[in-house]
Every structure is written in structure tokens, then in C-alpha cells.
Design a protein around this motif. Sequence first.
Motif, PDB file in Angstrom:
ATOM      1  N   GLY A 287       0.864  -1.360  -0.042  1.00  0.00           N
ATOM      2  CA  GLY A 287      -0.167  -0.023   0.143  1.00  0.00           C
ATOM      3  C   GLY A 287       0.829   1.198   0.054  1.00  0.00           C
ATOM      4  N   ILE A 288       1.970   1.174  -0.072  1.00  0.00           N
ATOM      5  CA  ILE A 288       2.926   2.421  -0.082  1.00  0.00           C
ATOM      6  C   ILE A 288       3.143   2.797  -1.423  1.00  0.00           C
ATOM      7  N   LYS A 289       2.546   3.530  -2.069  1.00  0.00           N
ATOM      8  CA  LYS A 289       2.559   4.060  -3.439  1.00  0.00           C
ATOM      9  C   LYS A 289       3.539   5.175  -3.829  1.00  0.00           C
ATOM     10  N   LYS A 290       4.179   5.572  -2.750  1.00  0.00           N
ATOM     11  CA  LYS A 290       4.967   6.898  -2.898  1.00  0.00           C
ATOM     12  C   LYS A 290       6.248   6.647  -2.160  1.00  0.00           C
TER      13      LYS A 290
ATOM     14  N   ALA B 241      11.177   1.788 -16.898  1.00  0.00           N
ATOM     15  CA  ALA B 241      11.303   0.710 -17.948  1.00  0.00           C
ATOM     16  C   ALA B 241      10.135  -0.315 -17.791  1.00  0.00           C
ATOM     17  N   ALA B 242       9.451  -0.320 -16.713  1.00  0.00           N
ATOM     18  CA  ALA B 242       8.336  -1.237 -17.015  1.00  0.00           C
ATOM     19  C   ALA B 242       6.987  -0.623 -15.892  1.00  0.00           C
ATOM     20  N   LYS B 243       5.797  -0.875 -16.459  1.00  0.00           N
ATOM     21  CA  LYS B 243       4.761  -0.348 -15.603  1.00  0.00           C
ATOM     22  C   LYS B 243       4.682  -0.747 -14.133  1.00  0.00           C
ATOM     23  N   LYS B 244       4.183   0.178 -13.658  1.00  0.00           N
ATOM     24  CA  LYS B 244       4.078   0.011 -12.110  1.00  0.00           C
ATOM     25  C   LYS B 244       2.962   1.265 -11.545  1.00  0.00           C
ATOM     26  N   ASP B 245       2.434   0.720 -10.476  1.00  0.00           N
ATOM     27  CA  ASP B 245       1.430   1.594  -9.808  1.00  0.00           C
ATOM     28  C   ASP B 245       1.962   2.335  -8.770  1.00  0.00           C
ATOM     29  N   TYR B 246       3.311   2.696  -8.464  1.00  0.00           N
ATOM     30  CA  TYR B 246       3.842   3.559  -7.477  1.00  0.00           C
ATOM     31  C   TYR B 246       5.096   4.342  -8.221  1.00  0.00           C
TER      32      TYR B 246
ATOM     33  N   VAL C  73      13.596  21.043   5.873  1.00  0.00           N
ATOM     34  CA  VAL C  73      13.661  20.880   4.078  1.00  0.00           C
ATOM     35  C   VAL C  73      13.082  19.592   3.755  1.00  0.00           C
ATOM     36  N   LEU C  74      13.353  18.553   4.479  1.00  0.00           N
ATOM     37  CA  LEU C  74      12.971  17.235   4.225  1.00  0.00           C
ATOM     38  C   LEU C  74      11.643  16.989   4.524  1.00  0.00           C
ATOM     39  N   ALA C  75      11.035  17.559   5.627  1.00  0.00           N
ATOM     40  CA  ALA C  75       9.725  17.520   6.047  1.00  0.00           C
ATOM     41  C   ALA C  75       8.775  18.280   4.781  1.00  0.00           C
ATOM     42  N   GLU C  76       9.416  19.139   4.267  1.00  0.00           N
ATOM     43  CA  GLU C  76       8.521  20.041   3.367  1.00  0.00           C
ATOM     44  C   GLU C  76       8.441  19.330   2.076  1.00  0.00           C
ATOM     45  N   MET C  77       9.587  18.510   1.675  1.00  0.00           N
ATOM     46  CA  MET C  77       9.572  17.747   0.714  1.00  0.00           C
ATOM     47  C   MET C  77       8.421  16.581   0.707  1.00  0.00           C
ATOM     48  N   ILE C  78       8.480  15.778   2.074  1.00  0.00           N
ATOM     49  CA  ILE C  78       7.510  14.792   2.185  1.00  0.00           C
ATOM     50  C   ILE C  78       6.285  15.247   2.155  1.00  0.00           C
ATOM     51  N   ARG C  79       6.021  16.569   2.714  1.00  0.00           N
ATOM     52  CA  ARG C  79       4.490  17.116   2.655  1.00  0.00           C
ATOM     53  C   ARG C  79       4.239  17.456   1.025  1.00  0.00           C
ATOM     54  N   SER C  80       5.204  17.766   0.281  1.00  0.00           N
ATOM     55  CA  SER C  80       4.892  17.914  -0.966  1.00  0.00           C
ATOM     56  C   SER C  80       4.676  16.455  -1.842  1.00  0.00           C
ATOM     57  N   VAL C  81       5.409  15.687  -1.432  1.00  0.00           N
ATOM     58  CA  VAL C  81       5.211  14.255  -1.889  1.00  0.00           C
ATOM     59  C   VAL C  81       3.732  13.770  -1.832  1.00  0.00           C
ATOM     60  N   LYS C  82       3.315  14.046  -0.547  1.00  0.00           N
ATOM     61  CA  LYS C  82       1.945  13.410   0.029  1.00  0.00           C
ATOM     62  C   LYS C  82       0.778  14.186  -0.745  1.00  0.00           C
ATOM     63  N   ALA C  83       0.928  15.380  -1.231  1.00  0.00           N
ATOM     64  CA  ALA C  83       0.053  16.256  -1.826  1.00  0.00           C
ATOM     65  C   ALA C  83       0.278  15.996  -3.227  1.00  0.00           C
ATOM     66  N   ASP C  84       1.166  15.397  -3.726  1.00  0.00           N
ATOM     67  CA  ASP C  84       1.416  15.115  -5.358  1.00  0.00           C
ATOM     68  C   ASP C  84       0.580  14.098  -5.632  1.00  0.00           C
ATOM     69  N   THR C  85      -0.432  14.350  -6.787  1.00  0.00           N
ATOM     70  CA  THR C  85      -1.094  13.434  -7.575  1.00  0.00           C
ATOM     71  C   THR C  85      -0.388  13.341  -8.858  1.00  0.00           C
ATOM     72  N   LYS C  86       0.047  14.413  -9.440  1.00  0.00           N
ATOM     73  CA  LYS C  86       0.572  14.362 -10.805  1.00  0.00           C
ATOM     74  C   LYS C  86       1.541  13.464 -11.319  1.00  0.00           C
ATOM     75  N   THR C  87       2.502  13.097 -10.322  1.00  0.00           N
ATOM     76  CA  THR C  87       3.642  12.186 -10.895  1.00  0.00           C
ATOM     77  C   THR C  87       2.971  10.777 -11.350  1.00  0.00           C
ATOM     78  N   LEU C  88       1.910  10.340 -10.577  1.00  0.00           N
ATOM     79  CA  LEU C  88       1.479   8.904 -10.878  1.00  0.00           C
ATOM     80  C   LEU C  88       0.439   9.087 -11.899  1.00  0.00           C
ATOM     81  N   GLU C  89      -0.243  10.392 -12.054  1.00  0.00           N
ATOM     82  CA  GLU C  89      -0.978  10.289 -13.144  1.00  0.00           C
ATOM     83  C   GLU C  89      -0.029  10.494 -14.559  1.00  0.00           C
ATOM     84  N   LEU C  90       1.005  11.100 -14.427  1.00  0.00           N
ATOM     85  CA  LEU C  90       1.636  11.390 -15.759  1.00  0.00           C
ATOM     86  C   LEU C  90       2.527  10.030 -15.905  1.00  0.00           C
ATOM     87  N   GLN C  91       2.734   9.159 -14.864  1.00  0.00           N
ATOM     88  CA  GLN C  91       3.351   7.953 -15.029  1.00  0.00           C
ATOM     89  C   GLN C  91       2.217   6.814 -15.859  1.00  0.00           C
ATOM     90  N   LYS C  92       1.194   7.035 -15.330  1.00  0.00           N
ATOM     91  CA  LYS C  92       0.100   6.062 -15.976  1.00  0.00           C
ATOM     92  C   LYS C  92      -0.072   6.441 -17.374  1.00  0.00           C
TER      93      LYS C  92
END
Length: 307
Positions: free
Chosen positions: A138-141, A164-169, A272-291
Motif C-alpha cells: 500500500g505504499i505507493k510513494k 522501464a516497466a509499468k508500475k502503480d507506484y 527541508v526534508l519535511a517540506e519535501m515529504i509534505r509535497s510528495v503526500k500532496a502530489d497526484t501529478k507524478t502517478l497520473e503522468l506515469q500512468k
Amino acid sequence: MKRLFKSLVILSAAAAVLGLTGMSLAQEAAKSVADLPVRYEELTSPDFIQAVLKSGGTCVIPVGILEKHGPHLPLGTDLLDCRELSLRAAAKEYTIVFPQYFFGQIFEAKHQPGTVAYSVHLMLDLLQETCDELARNGIKKIILVNGHGGNDQFLQYFCQTQLAAKKDYAVYLYDPSDDTSVADALKKMRKTTLDGHAGEEETSSMLAHRPDLVHMDRANDQSGEDQKRLAGLKHAYTGIWWYASQPNHYRGYGAAGTKELGETMFNLESGVLAEMIRSVKADTKTLELQKMFFEGSDKPLETKQKK
Ligand SMILES: [Zn+2]
């Protein structure tokens, strides 16, 4: 977070049905979520479900190495440091922190005692399978936090291979920009300019959280100077460059390290790292673009060639 809230509502409703005081059970559940450990290995299996929800499906893998750190710091310095950084960031922005991961790139220190250098394919496969297993849970990020300079290109290459290969994370590499106020603040505090391995910064960070492992009296036992043995080579990169410059596997002056600099580094960088983690949690674009990318990769002839 929405799903977490929902589970608390269900727990309250269940308590009401059972004739219990709904609020106290809900409070109990909320308390246990608030108290969830951040260290993966300390979570129980049922708590792991809550941790995945609370973390927004994120997990940090601090990546270190076993290698010499000058004459005065322990072999595991890089992982000890980047795990400490990750734990401090996770205290500011909840995420799960993966256990000790020492499996990176370190061929350049094979001449030094204590180095463990795994083969190329094992490094890539082990990290990929670790990510695959986290995603299956269940950890997709997945966030990679690197503590070792020799891993820089390896981890960037690993991120490239995720296409290189399709993935859901998605895999995100922590990559703080150089021109932050953090870099400026640290520059002002520093006493030396030559650094990079077991020098002022790494010695300071170890002094801040594991002073018992720092042997300051040995910091000058060897030279951390750049020996410039390939100075005649122009516009070229070669794998032996580090050995040419720092054969003692030491770059800088560990004796200049201070606990104060280390504490400042951890305080600023964990923000700075906490800020990055926060932005990753909020990010939906990366998985959307990967798909979108993977779907396009299955049928490249259908990819539009005109506007
Ligand atoms: Zn190091």
C-alpha cells in the motif's frame, strides 16, 4: 487523511452499537494513531495499516553504506546520519522510515578495511524488490533519502529505470536545491572549505547525535587533503577519480567539526526534508503522468505527432 477520519467514525458507531461510550473509543483510536511509531520495524502488523493511512502511503528509505569515514568516524556514518535526518523530518511530517539499508554503490573504497561493496545487479534488484514489496503493502510513494555521495548517480539512475516497466507506484529522490537559505546559514558557520567525506560537516553531524562514536583525537591521523593525482587530465571523467584525489577515503578536516554545526544542520535540513515529504503526500501529478506514459508506451504509434 479522509479515509483515516472515516475509520474513526466507523469505530465510534461500532462503540455506540455495543453500548460503549463512543467518544472514549474514538479518542482511544485517535490516540493510538497519534502515537504510531515512525520506524517501520517498530510497528505492529495491525498498526502498519494505520501508519500507511497516516503517512498518505509514503515511506522514506534512508540509503547508506558501509565504508571507511576517515580515521575517526564509524563505518556506518552515512546511514546513521541520514536515518537520523529522516526520523527528525518524520517527527515534523509523519511518514514511515524504513530500517537500516546499507546496500549502495561503494566500489571506490574496496581497498579500505570494512567496505561492503555489492555487485551492480544485486544493488539494483534489491532496491527494486524493496520498492515493489512496499508498494504491494500500500505504499505507493517511496522516498529515497541518500546519505552517501557514492550513491548519487546510482540512485538517479535507479529513478530513471522506474520507467522501464509499468508500475502503480512512484519513487522520489530527495534532492534539496543548493541555493536555499539553509546552505547560506551553514556556510556562515563553517570553518573549512575543503570537505566532502568525514570532514567538518560529517564529523559535526555525528557529534550532534552519536558523539560516543566520534574519535576526535584521531581526526588528524591521516590526511584529508585532495592529492590531485589526475590533475593533468582535462575534460574527462574516470571511475578512479575519487581514489586519485582521496586515497585515504577522507576529504576535509574532521577536527574542525562541532556539535553546534551538526545540530544546526539537522534542524534546518529536517525542515527541508519535511517540506519535501509534505509535497510528495500532496502530489497526484507524478502517478497520473506515469500512468499516461505507460499507456502511451504500450502503443507508441498512436502517440500524436502533430498538434
Ligand atoms: Zn559519509
